[in-house]
Design a protein around this motif. Structure first.
Motif, PDB file in Angstrom:
ATOM      1  N   ASP A 156      29.287  27.537  80.759  1.00  0.00           N
ATOM      2  CA  ASP A 156      29.313  27.949  82.158  1.00  0.00           C
ATOM      3  C   ASP A 156      28.133  28.857  82.492  1.00  0.00           C
ATOM      4  O   ASP A 156      27.853  29.807  81.766  1.00  0.00           O
ATOM      5  CB  ASP A 156      30.613  28.692  82.463  1.00  0.00           C
ATOM      6  N   CYS A 176      26.928  16.039  94.985  1.00  0.00           N
ATOM      7  CA  CYS A 176      26.515  17.407  94.623  1.00  0.00           C
ATOM      8  C   CYS A 176      25.029  17.480  94.324  1.00  0.00           C
ATOM      9  O   CYS A 176      24.604  18.256  93.490  1.00  0.00           O
ATOM     10  CB  CYS A 176      27.330  17.892  93.437  1.00  0.00           C
ATOM     11  N   CYS A 180      25.218  26.625  90.110  1.00  0.00           N
ATOM     12  CA  CYS A 180      26.141  26.973  89.036  1.00  0.00           C
ATOM     13  C   CYS A 180      26.728  25.674  88.521  1.00  0.00           C
ATOM     14  O   CYS A 180      26.832  24.696  89.261  1.00  0.00           O
ATOM     15  CB  CYS A 180      27.213  27.947  89.488  1.00  0.00           C
ATOM     16  N   HIS A 181      27.044  25.664  87.252  1.00  0.00           N
ATOM     17  CA  HIS A 181      27.532  24.407  86.690  1.00  0.00           C
ATOM     18  C   HIS A 181      28.236  24.631  85.368  1.00  0.00           C
ATOM     19  O   HIS A 181      28.208  25.715  84.797  1.00  0.00           O
ATOM     20  CB  HIS A 181      26.374  23.425  86.536  1.00  0.00           C
ATOM     21  N   ARG A 182      28.872  23.574  84.894  1.00  0.00           N
ATOM     22  CA  ARG A 182      29.540  23.545  83.594  1.00  0.00           C
ATOM     23  C   ARG A 182      28.824  22.494  82.765  1.00  0.00           C
ATOM     24  O   ARG A 182      28.774  21.320  83.127  1.00  0.00           O
ATOM     25  CB  ARG A 182      31.004  23.160  83.779  1.00  0.00           C
ATOM     26  N   GLN A 183      28.269  22.916  81.661  1.00  0.00           N
ATOM     27  CA  GLN A 183      27.487  22.043  80.788  1.00  0.00           C
ATOM     28  C   GLN A 183      28.400  21.131  79.973  1.00  0.00           C
ATOM     29  O   GLN A 183      29.524  21.505  79.641  1.00  0.00           O
ATOM     30  CB  GLN A 183      26.640  22.907  79.856  1.00  0.00           C
ATOM     31  N   VAL A 193      19.859  20.400  83.646  1.00  0.00           N
ATOM     32  CA  VAL A 193      21.125  20.072  84.290  1.00  0.00           C
ATOM     33  C   VAL A 193      20.980  18.741  85.007  1.00  0.00           C
ATOM     34  O   VAL A 193      20.008  18.521  85.722  1.00  0.00           O
ATOM     35  CB  VAL A 193      21.512  21.155  85.327  1.00  0.00           C
ATOM     36  N   PRO A 230      22.482  17.331  87.914  1.00  0.00           N
ATOM     37  CA  PRO A 230      23.332  17.946  88.946  1.00  0.00           C
ATOM     38  C   PRO A 230      24.410  17.053  89.512  1.00  0.00           C
ATOM     39  O   PRO A 230      25.348  17.551  90.090  1.00  0.00           O
ATOM     40  CB  PRO A 230      22.330  18.344  90.037  1.00  0.00           C
ATOM     41  N   SER A 284      29.316  19.552  87.661  1.00  0.00           N
ATOM     42  CA  SER A 284      28.124  20.286  88.043  1.00  0.00           C
ATOM     43  C   SER A 284      28.072  20.362  89.561  1.00  0.00           C
ATOM     44  O   SER A 284      28.412  19.416  90.238  1.00  0.00           O
ATOM     45  CB  SER A 284      26.869  19.585  87.547  1.00  0.00           C
ATOM     46  N   PHE A 285      27.644  21.488  90.070  1.00  0.00           N
ATOM     47  CA  PHE A 285      27.532  21.605  91.506  1.00  0.00           C
ATOM     48  C   PHE A 285      26.581  22.732  91.848  1.00  0.00           C
ATOM     49  O   PHE A 285      26.224  23.544  91.010  1.00  0.00           O
ATOM     50  CB  PHE A 285      28.892  21.850  92.145  1.00  0.00           C
ATOM     51  N   SER A 286      26.129  22.765  93.081  1.00  0.00           N
ATOM     52  CA  SER A 286      25.258  23.845  93.527  1.00  0.00           C
ATOM     53  C   SER A 286      25.992  24.672  94.565  1.00  0.00           C
ATOM     54  O   SER A 286      26.866  24.190  95.254  1.00  0.00           O
ATOM     55  CB  SER A 286      23.959  23.294  94.098  1.00  0.00           C
TER      56      SER A 286
END
Length: 119
Positions: free
Chosen positions: A63, A82, A92-95, A109, A111, A116-118
């Motif tokens: 994260d 996204c 911000c995102h989750r790898q 990333v 996206p 995953s998102f911004s």
């Protein structure tokens, strides 16, 4: 670049800050300068067990939040649910667990991948 490195499976307590190769965004990806991250219980568990997809030293962490630093080829902002990432956007995102983690200065990333998102 500086990163928190795991030297091998089962060595989470031995992680150290060291130098890692700066990632380059692949087609469709963005490079994010990490501004905030954390190691969560899942990171410790997977670090202790290891992952057959990892090479070592490995960067842990799933994260993060940061700023879009570079945009890879064939990345079209605004396409997909996204994909609004543009240079200097907050992100911000989750790898994904199979990728290099986010306890580093920079990370690649994709996206538009789920999770995953911004912002």
């Amino acid at each position: 670049m500086k990163a928190l490195l795991l030297q091998g499976p089962g060595e989470v307590s031995q992680m150290r800050v060291g130098e890692a190769v700066k990632p380059s965004p692949q087609p469709g990806e963005v490079l994010v300068r990490i501004m905030a991250t954390a190691l969560n219980p899942v990171d410790y568990k997977t670090g202790n067990q290891g992952n057959p997809h990892w090479s070592y030293p490995h960067i842990l962490g799933l994260d993060s939040a940061g700023i879009v630093e570079e945009i890879g080829e064939h990345h079209y902002p605004g396409r997909g649910p996204c994909c609004s990432n543009r240079h200097r956007d907050k992100a911000c995102h989750r790898q994904d667990r199979s990728d290099a983690g986010v306890t580093a200065k920079l990370t690649r990333v994709l996206p538009c991948r789920q999770g995953s998102f911004s912002a």
